[in-house]
Design a protein around this motif. Structure first.
Motif, PDB file in Angstrom:
ATOM      1  N   LEU A   1       0.704  18.682 -14.392  1.00 17.04           N
ATOM      2  CA  LEU A   1       0.844  18.277 -12.806  1.00 17.04           C
ATOM      3  C   LEU A   1      -0.774  17.473 -12.576  1.00 17.04           C
ATOM      4  N   SER A   2      -1.900  17.935 -13.327  1.00 18.64           N
ATOM      5  CA  SER A   2      -3.071  17.225 -12.693  1.00 18.64           C
ATOM      6  C   SER A   2      -2.901  15.737 -13.147  1.00 18.64           C
ATOM      7  N   CYS A   3      -2.792  15.641 -14.482  1.00 18.88           N
ATOM      8  CA  CYS A   3      -2.631  14.363 -15.161  1.00 18.88           C
ATOM      9  C   CYS A   3      -1.840  13.186 -14.405  1.00 18.88           C
ATOM     10  N   ILE A   4      -0.661  13.706 -14.479  1.00 14.34           N
ATOM     11  CA  ILE A   4       0.389  12.512 -13.917  1.00 14.34           C
ATOM     12  C   ILE A   4       0.393  12.461 -12.279  1.00 14.34           C
ATOM     13  N   PHE A   5       0.427  13.622 -11.599  1.00 13.66           N
ATOM     14  CA  PHE A   5       0.740  13.755 -10.311  1.00 13.66           C
ATOM     15  C   PHE A   5      -0.677  13.474  -9.316  1.00 13.66           C
ATOM     16  N   PHE A   6      -1.685  13.796  -9.780  1.00 12.00           N
ATOM     17  CA  PHE A   6      -2.920  13.753  -8.983  1.00 12.00           C
ATOM     18  C   PHE A   6      -3.502  12.288  -8.455  1.00 12.00           C
ATOM     19  N   PRO A   7      -3.425  11.367  -9.630  1.00 15.79           N
ATOM     20  CA  PRO A   7      -3.737  10.035  -9.270  1.00 15.79           C
ATOM     21  C   PRO A   7      -2.750   9.557  -8.246  1.00 15.79           C
ATOM     22  N   LYS A   8      -1.596   9.695  -8.174  1.00 16.75           N
ATOM     23  CA  LYS A   8      -0.540   9.305  -7.437  1.00 16.75           C
ATOM     24  C   LYS A   8      -0.851   9.799  -5.900  1.00 16.75           C
ATOM     25  N   CYS A   9      -1.028  11.109  -5.634  1.00 18.12           N
ATOM     26  CA  CYS A   9      -1.399  11.975  -4.800  1.00 18.12           C
ATOM     27  C   CYS A   9      -2.636  11.174  -4.037  1.00 18.12           C
ATOM     28  N   TYR A  10      -3.613  10.738  -4.898  1.00 20.79           N
ATOM     29  CA  TYR A  10      -4.887  10.160  -4.244  1.00 20.79           C
ATOM     30  C   TYR A  10      -4.324   8.801  -3.502  1.00 20.79           C
ATOM     31  N   ILE A  11      -3.578   8.104  -4.220  1.00 19.70           N
ATOM     32  CA  ILE A  11      -3.127   6.747  -3.351  1.00 19.70           C
ATOM     33  C   ILE A  11      -2.402   7.106  -2.230  1.00 19.70           C
ATOM     34  N   ILE A  12      -1.448   8.083  -2.372  1.00 18.47           N
ATOM     35  CA  ILE A  12      -0.550   8.255  -1.273  1.00 18.47           C
ATOM     36  C   ILE A  12      -1.185   8.776   0.012  1.00 18.47           C
ATOM     37  N   LEU A  13      -2.206   9.663  -0.188  1.00 21.30           N
ATOM     38  CA  LEU A  13      -2.736  10.461   0.825  1.00 21.30           C
ATOM     39  C   LEU A  13      -4.067   9.830   1.073  1.00 21.30           C
ATOM     40  N   LEU A  14      -5.083   9.350   0.398  1.00 19.93           N
ATOM     41  CA  LEU A  14      -6.449   9.014   0.474  1.00 19.93           C
ATOM     42  C   LEU A  14      -6.560   7.295   0.505  1.00 19.93           C
ATOM     43  N   ARG A  15      -5.363   6.704  -0.312  1.00 25.75           N
ATOM     44  CA  ARG A  15      -5.397   5.207  -0.188  1.00 25.75           C
ATOM     45  C   ARG A  15      -4.144   4.599  -0.155  1.00 25.75           C
ATOM     46  N   PRO A  16      -3.503   4.796   1.410  1.00 27.11           N
ATOM     47  CA  PRO A  16      -2.457   4.345   1.506  1.00 27.11           C
ATOM     48  C   PRO A  16      -2.178   2.712   1.568  1.00 27.11           C
ATOM     49  N   GLU A  17      -3.308   2.150   1.774  1.00 30.86           N
ATOM     50  CA  GLU A  17      -3.424   0.526   1.621  1.00 30.86           C
ATOM     51  C   GLU A  17      -2.865   0.174   0.375  1.00 30.86           C
ATOM     52  N   LEU A  18      -3.294   0.856  -0.765  1.00 30.98           N
ATOM     53  CA  LEU A  18      -2.758   0.497  -2.015  1.00 30.98           C
ATOM     54  C   LEU A  18      -1.363   0.932  -2.352  1.00 30.98           C
ATOM     55  N   ASN A  19      -0.629   1.500  -1.540  1.00 34.28           N
ATOM     56  CA  ASN A  19       0.521   2.017  -1.853  1.00 34.28           C
ATOM     57  C   ASN A  19       1.570   0.850  -1.247  1.00 34.28           C
ATOM     58  N   ASN A  20       1.734  -0.436  -1.717  1.00 32.79           N
ATOM     59  CA  ASN A  20       2.566  -1.283  -1.166  1.00 32.79           C
ATOM     60  C   ASN A  20       3.069  -2.268  -2.366  1.00 32.79           C
ATOM     61  N   ARG A  21       3.893  -3.133  -2.200  1.00 32.04           N
ATOM     62  CA  ARG A  21       4.557  -3.695  -3.473  1.00 32.04           C
ATOM     63  C   ARG A  21       3.758  -5.060  -4.044  1.00 32.04           C
ATOM     64  N   GLU A  22       3.127  -5.700  -2.746  1.00 27.79           N
ATOM     65  CA  GLU A  22       2.113  -6.603  -3.065  1.00 27.79           C
ATOM     66  C   GLU A  22       0.995  -6.290  -4.212  1.00 27.79           C
ATOM     67  N   HIS A  23       0.323  -5.009  -3.734  1.00 27.63           N
ATOM     68  CA  HIS A  23      -0.514  -4.651  -4.524  1.00 27.63           C
ATOM     69  C   HIS A  23      -0.267  -4.323  -6.024  1.00 27.63           C
ATOM     70  N   LEU A  24       0.660  -3.742  -6.161  1.00 26.51           N
ATOM     71  CA  LEU A  24       1.392  -3.348  -7.617  1.00 26.51           C
ATOM     72  C   LEU A  24       1.629  -4.623  -8.090  1.00 26.51           C
ATOM     73  N   ILE A  25       2.281  -5.538  -7.599  1.00 27.10           N
ATOM     74  CA  ILE A  25       2.772  -6.729  -8.445  1.00 27.10           C
ATOM     75  C   ILE A  25       1.470  -7.493  -8.877  1.00 27.10           C
ATOM     76  N   ARG A  26       0.314  -7.498  -7.891  1.00 30.07           N
ATOM     77  CA  ARG A  26      -0.849  -8.386  -8.235  1.00 30.07           C
ATOM     78  C   ARG A  26      -1.425  -7.614  -9.381  1.00 30.07           C
ATOM     79  N   ARG A  27      -1.706  -6.173  -9.214  1.00 33.69           N
ATOM     80  CA  ARG A  27      -2.192  -5.449 -10.661  1.00 33.69           C
ATOM     81  C   ARG A  27      -1.424  -5.654 -11.636  1.00 33.69           C
ATOM     82  N   GLY A  28      -0.095  -5.953 -11.737  1.00 36.41           N
ATOM     83  CA  GLY A  28       0.434  -6.133 -12.816  1.00 36.41           C
ATOM     84  C   GLY A  28       0.221  -7.603 -13.374  1.00 36.41           C
ATOM     85  N   LYS A  29      -0.019  -8.788 -12.488  1.00 36.47           N
ATOM     86  CA  LYS A  29      -0.275  -9.920 -12.844  1.00 36.47           C
ATOM     87  C   LYS A  29      -1.535  -9.806 -13.688  1.00 36.47           C
ATOM     88  N   HIS A  30      -2.602  -9.004 -13.107  1.00 40.19           N
ATOM     89  CA  HIS A  30      -3.768  -8.902 -13.761  1.00 40.19           C
ATOM     90  C   HIS A  30      -3.867  -8.219 -15.200  1.00 40.19           C
TER      91      HIS A  30
END
Length: 1005
Positions: free
Chosen positions: A976-1005
């Protein structure tokens, strides 16, 4: 009524009447074998016939006193038609030392005519007899000589130059103990038939006078009772054998002879009609008496012969007025068991009695856990023959008695044995013994402590507290009044009373020949009741009681015989004459069937073996500093009673030897093993000598002296001291205890967190981060983890059938779903990455169908394993009584450990595959990849369950369940902690990171 009474050592001393044929110092310089008269040398045996000499040369037994007679062949020659007149009857030679010495010298002279090498041995033997004559009174030396010579006639190898310890002890020691050292010489023991008290009252057993009174009392009662023997008067004669076999034959033959004449079978002039003999016999006199009376088949009633071995099949005319000695020893065995005396010593009067005891009784004693410090007879002790010091040998024996490690000593013997025992315990022997220990003496019938008038200076403190078996007795109606009225003026025909009276009251009679007439004059008004109890008891003693019953048995048997004769019409005429013509063997049949109640109200009868059916009294000897003593009845042994009721004893009435400080003596080879220990035998020692070793852990011994330790029942455990079992407490992992409550709280907490994570993901299900890694697998994984946390609650609480049936299978299936979901996620990531490659054929596998099939197939396989487990050997509630020492653990028995580990192994396989795939995919582009978190979570998962196995196997009781619950919670929490806590962190505390552009940009890097 005839009586032989050897227990009354009545003797008469008178001056020797015959002159000595030769008087000389036996150790002078005269040449043995001949006497010189001037120049003529005459052989000492010149007056003997050749046939007598031949008997001597052949080693046959010869009465030495007959060698003093002048022997010549009988020749009936007619002189002038007349027969040569017979020579006058030769005078009997008195059997004194002064006659024995010349007779022995004649014997030596005859032997040396043919066998001169035997001279030194014969002189040595003369030295032995002479020293015995000088040192001891009575004719003990003569008895020893006769018995020894008879034995030599059968055993030619028996050496004459050394004492025979058995015979020496039998005659010399007993005489010394009875009468003391010799102070007067030139006396002989009279052969007169009527037993009288000894001149000077030497060796009187004062208590035995009561036996005579009991005999007289019984005869007097019967003669005054017209209902028993009308027109018939009973009488009795008393003869003595002086405690020596030598005088048994004359006393026995006197019964068969006219009054005052020793002529057996000479019936003319006899007015008395001998019906029965009541007697006390010893081992030495038994065969002498049976040889005489057995010929005539005269019934013999034995009133005190517990130490004699008899077989009624061989001596059918014997009637024991005492119970069989087997019953006596069974009583001693019950006494030893009652006081828990296990380590004892045993002395017997002779080797025959000892052999009987070893053969018949020792196995029974051993069966009752009683063993012996020693088994000895008084005739087998080490004799100091080299120094010829009897005192030294007596000191050896007394030291063996008093310094023995056994505190309880059993003595079995006769009156003469008791005399010798008292002698070796006298002050002249005991001072050489250092610090003698107190003992408990158990004395059999015949070994009673009695007062001897000439030995009132003997110390009796060693016998203090002794327990003595005595013949049972009860008070006879009128006996005490009979004794109280007894005095010399009204005791007609009592030849004993004047001597007894003068000896006990310290007075003399005007017509007495005793002493010089000095001292007080007996008035006859002295009272027997005033005498001390140990001198003359007023209460009826066992032997007196037996004599009384024996007289009545004869009277009732005579009455039965008289009645039987009266019923026959053919015998009506001359009835009285016919009664007198009855033979003793006819009287035997009536005596055998007699049964009556005596004046004490007790039934008297014989059993089928001719033995009286009665028990024993147990007496406690209480001694006082003035050398007096009393006998207190403290118990009884009844052979007819059941074994557990045969012995009755009043412990509070017993006075022990002062050495024991009035505490019950202990008779053990070593201290008892306390509870918690067991016995371990010592090699080479009797079985009751042992060491004590602790019981093994978990075993107990709840009593003292346990041979083995025992294991507690499964529901109990051994106490700290290992002496008792304590009930185990029932335990299980419950919600009430801290551990169970903590684990339950943890399971609920993680379940709540998982629910929150699931709600968060469902709320943001359209966000890129939720959609990026197969949203359906995410939900499946979260729901599986939720059920994993909740499944831990099935392990807490008292195991029930339903919970035991479900908890392992439910845990296995939901955990398999969780792990297979992780595996599906990892494979999906890898397949998605590979599908992006140009021309890849794997693109067709990308989609929900692959993940669903992985989760479904893995879960179905685990479910199949669980169904097989439940179908073959399902788990069930069980109580584990072995894992914990002090607890009974209620648990679920997995029934089949193989199936349990198959479930765990299958989960471990899936976890390993997930870890391996995630580890390979950890470096894929971040836009597609959560493999890093999966790899780390599976690493935690595998570590938890790898450490679970050894921990689970090494843990016991309810803690095994706690370990499994902890593993479930830890591994689930890791996922539970290793798989879902990082995602909960982004969803609840860093919602600005929870968008498609950010994920694509990270993927390019």
């Amino acid at each position: 009524m005839g009586t032989i009474q050897p227990a009354m050592p009545a003797i008469e001393l008178q001056t020797a009447g015959a002159a000595s044929a030769v008087a000389m110092d036996p150790f002078g310089s005269i040449a043995v074998g001949a006497i010189s008269f001037g120049e003529v040398s005459v052989s000492l045996g010149f007056h003997l016939l050749l046939v007598t000499k031949d008997r001597i040369w052949c080693g046959e037994y010869v009465d030495l006193f007959t060698l003093l007679y002048w022997e010549q062949p009988k020749k009936d020659r007619e002189k002038d038609g007349e027969v040569e007149p017979e020579k006058p009857k030769r005078k009997k030679v008195d059997q004194t030392w002064h006659n024995w010495l010349p007779a022995y010298l004649i014997y030596v002279g005859v032997v040396m005519e043919k066998q001169p090498l035997k001279g030194p041995l014969l002189v040595k033997y003369l030295d032995i007899i002479y020293r015995a004559y000088i040192k001891f009174s009575v004719l003990a030396w003569l008895s020893y000589d006769e018995v020894f010579c008879m034995r030599v006639a059968f055993d030619k190898a028996l050496p004459r130059d050394r004492k025979k310890p058995e015979f020496w002890l039998q005659f010399i020691a007993a005489a010394r103990a009875m009468t003391g050292d010799r102070t007067d010489s030139g006396h002989l023991l009279s052969r007169q038939s009527t037993a009288t008290l000894p001149r000077g009252n030497e060796g009187i057993v004062t208590e035995n006078y009561q036996h005579i009174l009991a005999l007289a009392f019984a005869v007097n009662e019967i003669n005054k009772n017209p209902q028993i023997l009308p027109n018939i008067t009973l009488g009795f004669n008393i003869y003595n054998n002086y405690l020596h076999p030598r005088w048994t034959y004359p006393a026995a033959m006197q019964f068969l002879s006219p009054k005052n004449r020793l002529l057996p079978n000479f019936m003319c002039g006899i007015q008395e009609h001998l019906l029965a003999i009541t007697e006390d016999i010893t081992t030495d006199t038994f065969h002498h008496i049976t040889n005489v009376f057995g010929i005539y088949k005269i019934p013999q009633l034995i009133y005190d012969a517990a130490s004699v071995i008899t077989d009624n099949t061989e001596v059918p005319f014997f009637y024991h007025m005492v119970p069989n000695r087997f019953h006596q020893f069974m009583g001693i065995l019950r006494l030893l068991e009652h006081f828990q005396w296990r380590w004892i010593g045993f002395f017997a009067a002779n080797g025959m009695s000892l052999s009987w005891f070893i053969q018949k009784m020792v196995p029974l004693f051993t069966k009752s856990d009683i063993c012996f410090a020693f088994l000895e007879s008084f005739t087998s002790f080490e004799y100091d023959d080299k120094k010829e010091n009897f005192d030294r040998s007596g000191m050896y024996l007394s030291g063996k008695i008093l310094n023995s490690t056994a505190n309880v000593l059993v003595f079995h013997g006769e009156a003469r044995t008791m005399l010798f025992l008292r002698f070796i315990l006298s002050e002249r022997i005991k001072p050489a013994i250092q610090n003698p220990n107190g003992k408990v003496w158990i004395l059999t019938v015949g070994m009673e402590l009695k007062t001897y008038f000439s030995q009132n200076d003997w110390d009796i403190q060693d016998f203090s507290g002794a327990l003595s078996f005595a013949l049972h007795s009860s008070e006879l109606q009128g006996f005490q009044q009979f004794v109280q009225r007894r005095n010399p003026s009204n005791a007609k025909g009592d030849t004993f009373i004047t001597d007894f009276w003068s000896g006990q009251f310290g007075c003399t009679f005007h017509d007495s020949l005793l002493g010089n007439g000095s001292g007080d004059i007996c008035t006859g008004k002295e009272n027997l009741e005033s005498l001390p109890e140990h001198v003359f008891p007023m209460s009826v003693k066992g032997q007196s009681y037996s004599i009384y019953n024996s007289v009545y048995l004869v009277a009732y048997a005579l009455y039965a015989m008289h009645s039987s004769a009266s019923k026959s019409k053919a015998m009506m005429k001359g009835e009285r004459r016919k009664l007198y013509n009855h033979k003793p063997w006819q009287f035997y049949h009536f005596l055998k069937s007699v049964s009556f109640n005596n004046s004490a109200g007790e039934k008297v009868f014989f059993d089928q073996n001719g033995e009286l059916v009665q028990g024993f009294d147990i007496l406690n000897l209480v001694t006082f500093p003035n050398k007096s003593f009393i006998k207190v009845k403290v118990g009884r042994m009844d052979p007819r009673a059941p074994p557990n009721e045969a012995l009755s004893i009043n412990e509070s009435a017993i006075v022990w030897h002062n050495w024991f400080n009035q505490t019950q003596p202990v008779a053990l080879c070593n201290a008892k093993c306390q509870p918690g220990y067991r016995k371990k035998g010592r090699e080479g020692n009797p079985f009751c000598c042992y060491d004590c070793i602790p019981c093994p852990k978990g075993w107990i011994s709840g009593h003292e002296d346990m041979p083995m330790c025992s294991k507690c029942p499964d529901e109990q455990y051994a106490s700290m001291d290992q002496n008792s079992c304590i009930p185990k407490t029932v335990t299980f992992l419950s919600y009430e205890e801290p551990l169970g409550a903590s684990l339950a709280m943890g399971a609920l907490s993680f379940s709540f967190i998982t629910t929150l994570v699931l709600r968060t993901f469902m709320k943001h299900h359209n966000t890129p981060i939720v959609k990026a890694n197969n949203r359906d697998l995410t939900y499946t994984l979260l729901i599986s983890l939720l059920f994993c946390f909740l499944s831990a609650l099935l392990f807490i609480g008292q195991p029930e059938k339903v919970t035991c049936f479900l908890r392992q299978t439910a845990f296995g299936i939901v955990f398999t779903m969780a792990v297979s979901s992780v595996l599906a996620k990892t494979i999906t990531v890898v397949v998605a990455f590979m599908a992006t490659q140009p021309g890849s054929r794997i693109r067709k596998w990308v989609g929900k169908s692959l993940a669903s099939s992985i989760v479904l197939s893995c879960s179905i396989l685990q479910a199949g394993i669980c169904l097989v487990w439940l179908a073959t050997s399902p788990p069930f509630p069980d109580a584990d009584t072995h894992s914990m020492t002090e607890e009974i653990v209620l648990q679920c028995n997995e029934s089949s450990p193989i199936m349990f580990y198959c479930v765990l192994g299958y989960m471990g396989l899936l976890a390993f595959l997930s870890f391996a795939v995630a580890f390979v995919a950890r470096k894929l582009p971040d836009s597609f990849n959560e493999a890093k978190f999966i790899a780390f979570s599976m690493l935690v998962f595998c570590d938890v369950w790898l450490s679970f196995v050894p921990t689970y196997l090494s843990t016991k009781g309810k803690y095994m369940v706690a370990v499994e619950i902890f593993s479930i919670l830890a591994s689930s929490a890791g996922l539970l902690s290793c798989i879902f806590f990082p995602k909960c962190y982004i969803i609840l505390l860093r919602p600005e990171l929870n968008n498609r552009e950010h994920l694509i940009r990270r993927g390019k890097h």
